[in-house]
Every structure is written in C-alpha cells, then in structure tokens.
Design a protein around this motif. Structure first.
Motif, PDB file in Angstrom:
ATOM      1  N   PRO A 127       0.829  -1.210   0.000  1.00 33.99           N
ATOM      2  CA  PRO A 127       0.000   0.000   0.000  1.00 33.99           C
ATOM      3  C   PRO A 127       0.859   1.253   0.000  1.00 33.99           C
ATOM      4  N   ARG A 128       0.424   2.244  -0.739  1.00 33.55           N
ATOM      5  CA  ARG A 128       1.172   3.500  -0.847  1.00 33.55           C
ATOM      6  C   ARG A 128       0.872   4.370   0.364  1.00 33.55           C
ATOM      7  N   PRO A 129       1.914   4.844   1.094  1.00 30.63           N
ATOM      8  CA  PRO A 129       1.668   5.710   2.246  1.00 30.63           C
ATOM      9  C   PRO A 129       1.042   7.027   1.828  1.00 30.63           C
ATOM     10  N   ALA A 130       0.586   7.786   2.828  1.00 27.61           N
ATOM     11  CA  ALA A 130      -0.092   9.054   2.539  1.00 27.61           C
ATOM     12  C   ALA A 130       0.856  10.058   1.904  1.00 27.61           C
ATOM     13  N   GLY A 131       2.122  10.085   2.322  1.00 25.45           N
ATOM     14  CA  GLY A 131       3.059  11.071   1.793  1.00 25.45           C
ATOM     15  C   GLY A 131       3.762  10.640   0.528  1.00 25.45           C
ATOM     16  N   GLY A 132       3.315   9.610  -0.136  1.00 27.79           N
ATOM     17  CA  GLY A 132       3.985   9.101  -1.332  1.00 27.79           C
ATOM     18  C   GLY A 132       4.667   7.785  -1.041  1.00 27.79           C
ATOM     19  N   PHE A 133       5.327   7.242  -2.042  1.00 32.09           N
ATOM     20  CA  PHE A 133       6.006   5.966  -1.873  1.00 32.09           C
ATOM     21  C   PHE A 133       7.164   6.107  -0.887  1.00 32.09           C
ATOM     22  N   SER A 134       7.370   5.066  -0.109  1.00 27.69           N
ATOM     23  CA  SER A 134       8.467   5.050   0.858  1.00 27.69           C
ATOM     24  C   SER A 134       9.798   4.865   0.127  1.00 27.69           C
ATOM     25  N   PRO A 135      10.935   5.162   0.796  1.00 31.16           N
ATOM     26  CA  PRO A 135      12.244   4.963   0.137  1.00 31.16           C
ATOM     27  C   PRO A 135      12.455   3.526  -0.323  1.00 31.16           C
ATOM     28  N   THR A 167      20.427  -6.655 -11.037  1.00 29.94           N
ATOM     29  CA  THR A 167      19.219  -5.827 -10.923  1.00 29.94           C
ATOM     30  C   THR A 167      17.929  -6.623 -11.088  1.00 29.94           C
ATOM     31  N   CYS A 168      17.965  -7.738 -11.779  1.00 26.58           N
ATOM     32  CA  CYS A 168      16.742  -8.487 -12.055  1.00 26.58           C
ATOM     33  C   CYS A 168      16.556  -9.680 -11.134  1.00 26.58           C
ATOM     34  N   ALA A 169      17.426  -9.819 -10.158  1.00 27.68           N
ATOM     35  CA  ALA A 169      17.262 -10.936  -9.223  1.00 27.68           C
ATOM     36  C   ALA A 169      16.034 -10.695  -8.363  1.00 27.68           C
ATOM     37  N   PRO A 170      15.291 -11.741  -8.010  1.00 31.26           N
ATOM     38  CA  PRO A 170      14.104 -11.552  -7.166  1.00 31.26           C
ATOM     39  C   PRO A 170      14.500 -11.058  -5.786  1.00 31.26           C
ATOM     40  N   GLN A 209      13.065   2.456  -4.152  1.00 32.90           N
ATOM     41  CA  GLN A 209      14.220   1.644  -4.525  1.00 32.90           C
ATOM     42  C   GLN A 209      13.796   0.454  -5.374  1.00 32.90           C
ATOM     43  N   GLU A 210      12.673  -0.162  -5.039  1.00 33.19           N
ATOM     44  CA  GLU A 210      12.188  -1.289  -5.832  1.00 33.19           C
ATOM     45  C   GLU A 210      11.769  -0.835  -7.228  1.00 33.19           C
ATOM     46  N   LEU A 211      11.128   0.334  -7.331  1.00 29.22           N
ATOM     47  CA  LEU A 211      10.752   0.869  -8.648  1.00 29.22           C
ATOM     48  C   LEU A 211      11.998   1.141  -9.493  1.00 29.22           C
ATOM     49  N   SER A 212      13.014   1.760  -8.879  1.00 31.07           N
ATOM     50  CA  SER A 212      14.248   2.045  -9.614  1.00 31.07           C
ATOM     51  C   SER A 212      14.919   0.759 -10.066  1.00 31.07           C
TER      52      SER A 212
END
Length: 260
Positions: free
Chosen positions: A46-54, A101-104, A58-61
């Motif tokens: 779940p996305r926090p109220a202030g935006g995505f957590s660090p 980068t692609c490791a689970p 990091q997972e998105l990057s």
C-alpha cells in the motif's frame, strides 16, 4: 472562446479514444497495463499518505534498471543477428548488470506471503477386531472372549512394589591414633680409626616404623663403602623414635664427614 473549448474537448476525446484503442490492441505497448500495474502494486504494498516510501522507490528504480538492461541485451542480440561486426554494448557487462538488478527480492513491508494450501490427508482407518466364533461344545457363558483386565498405570505399579530393603550404613571406623611426642634421632658414633683414616660417605638406612613411632626393623638400603660406618649408622637408627612416620617405611640418609 466557445469554439476553443469545443476544439479542446474534441482533442481530449480523440486522445482518450487513441489511448483506449492502444490498450485494447494486443500488439500495443499499452496492452496489459492494468494487469502489470496491479501486479506491481501487490509487490510494492500500500502507498503511504506522503507518497512511496524509500524502499518502494528503490524497488521501482530496480525494476526500471532491469527493464532497461534487458532492452540493451535485446538490442545487442538484434545487431549481432543482422551481421554487424561492431557491437553496441559489452554483453558480459550487460549480463552481470541483469543478474544484479533483475534478481528476485524479498517482499516489501506490508506484503504477506500467500498461505500454502492445506495438504489433504487420507482418513485414518480404524481397526475393528472380528467377532470370535464360539464353539458348539462351549457353554453360552464362554462364547464371548474374556476381556483382559486393565493394566494399572505405571505410577500405581511402582507404588505397589515393596520398597527395597537397604542395609544400614556402616558405622564410621574410628581413625587410628597418631603417635605424638618428640622425635628421638641421635647421631651415629663415628669411630676414631675410621675418621683418622679419612673414611666418610652417606649410608641410606631403611626403617619400618611401629604405630608408636619406634623402629620395628632397620636395614642398610645403600652402603657408603665402609662396613664399619654402615654398622654404626644401622645401630644408631634402631634406637630412633619418629612419631610423624608412625606405621610407615622410610629411607633416611646418614652422613659421615671426616674432621680435617
């Protein structure tokens, strides 16, 4: 002004129609965006109220770097398939980046792993003993097999057993009295002739002591080389009394030193 608003609405309608058409086209990059988005959100949590957590950022990057690296690998394979000698990238480096980068990765906080499905177990069959056929010669009261008496619990069996009879502890033996009193160890006589002749040495005398510290038996364990000195040492040792050595066998050295 009205015409501008009319044309703006028409353009927005055309853009929305084009986006919808792309999402429905199987060959369009937008195809399956909804499913991929839901899958990504299930991983990020779940996305926090202030935006995505660090950690979520990091997972998105990481996913963006993974996708870009795999696209570079595909471009390199396409260039090699076209027969071009020059390469765009170094394949070994791309494979290393892809591995990193692609490791689970483990689930992010907030994600609960799916509970494993219960393994169905076969029902346990209960054993029912077959009925015992009664003999015709037996009376009716003996047709049924006798029921063995129930075995008493282990605690009752132990309680019913008589306690083992143990012998009374042996009375402590009184310690043997230790001889007391002063020691009496006079020096042996040094014959004048032996001293004048310069005969000297060490005589080792072995003494077996009585319980009162007196000498029970005496013998020369090691001679000094002069029989007269050995005899003088043995005669003196027989008169000794050593309470500290009561009941033991000891070796005592007796030294003869000639006077100059």
């Amino acid at each position: 002004m009205g015409k501008f608003l009319k044309w703006s609405g028409l353009v927005a309608l055309l853009v929305g129609s084009a986006a919808f058409a792309q999402s429905q086209d199987p060959g369009s990059p937008r195809a399956g965006n909804g499913e991929r988005g839901r899958e990504l959100l299930s991983v990020l949590g779940p996305r926090p109220a202030g935006g995505f957590s660090p950690l979520q950022q990091q997972e998105l990057s990481r996913r963006v770097r993974c996708a870009a690296t795999r696209q570079q690998i595909q471009d390199e394979l396409d260039v090699e398939a076209a027969g071009t000698a020059s390469s765009l990238y170094v394949m070994s480096e791309l494979r290393m980046i892809e591995k990193e980068t692609c490791a689970p990765v483990p689930l992010l906080p907030g994600m609960q792993p799916a509970a494993p499905a219960p393994v169905p177990q076969a029902p346990k069959a209960s054993f029912v003993p077959p009925p015992v056929a009664a003999s015709a010669s037996q009376p009716q009261s003996q047709k049924a097999s006798p029921v063995p008496p129930s075995t008493p619990p282990r605690a009752q069996q132990l309680a019913s057993k008589p306690a083992p009879v143990t012998a009374p502890p042996a009375a402590a033996q009184p310690a043997k009295p230790v001889a007391t009193g002063p020691a009496f160890t006079p020096a042996p006589d040094y014959p004048h002739d032996e001293m004048a002749a310069g005969h000297e040495g060490v005589v080792m005398v072995q003494l077996a002591m009585n319980a009162d510290g007196s000498v029970k038996a005496a013998a020369v364990a090691k001679s000094c080389g002069f029989p007269v000195l050995d005899a003088s040492a043995l005669a003196a040792a027989k008169t000794w009394r050593i309470p500290a050595a009561a009941g033991r066998t000891i070796n005592v050295p007796l030294t003869f030193t000639a006077q100059q």
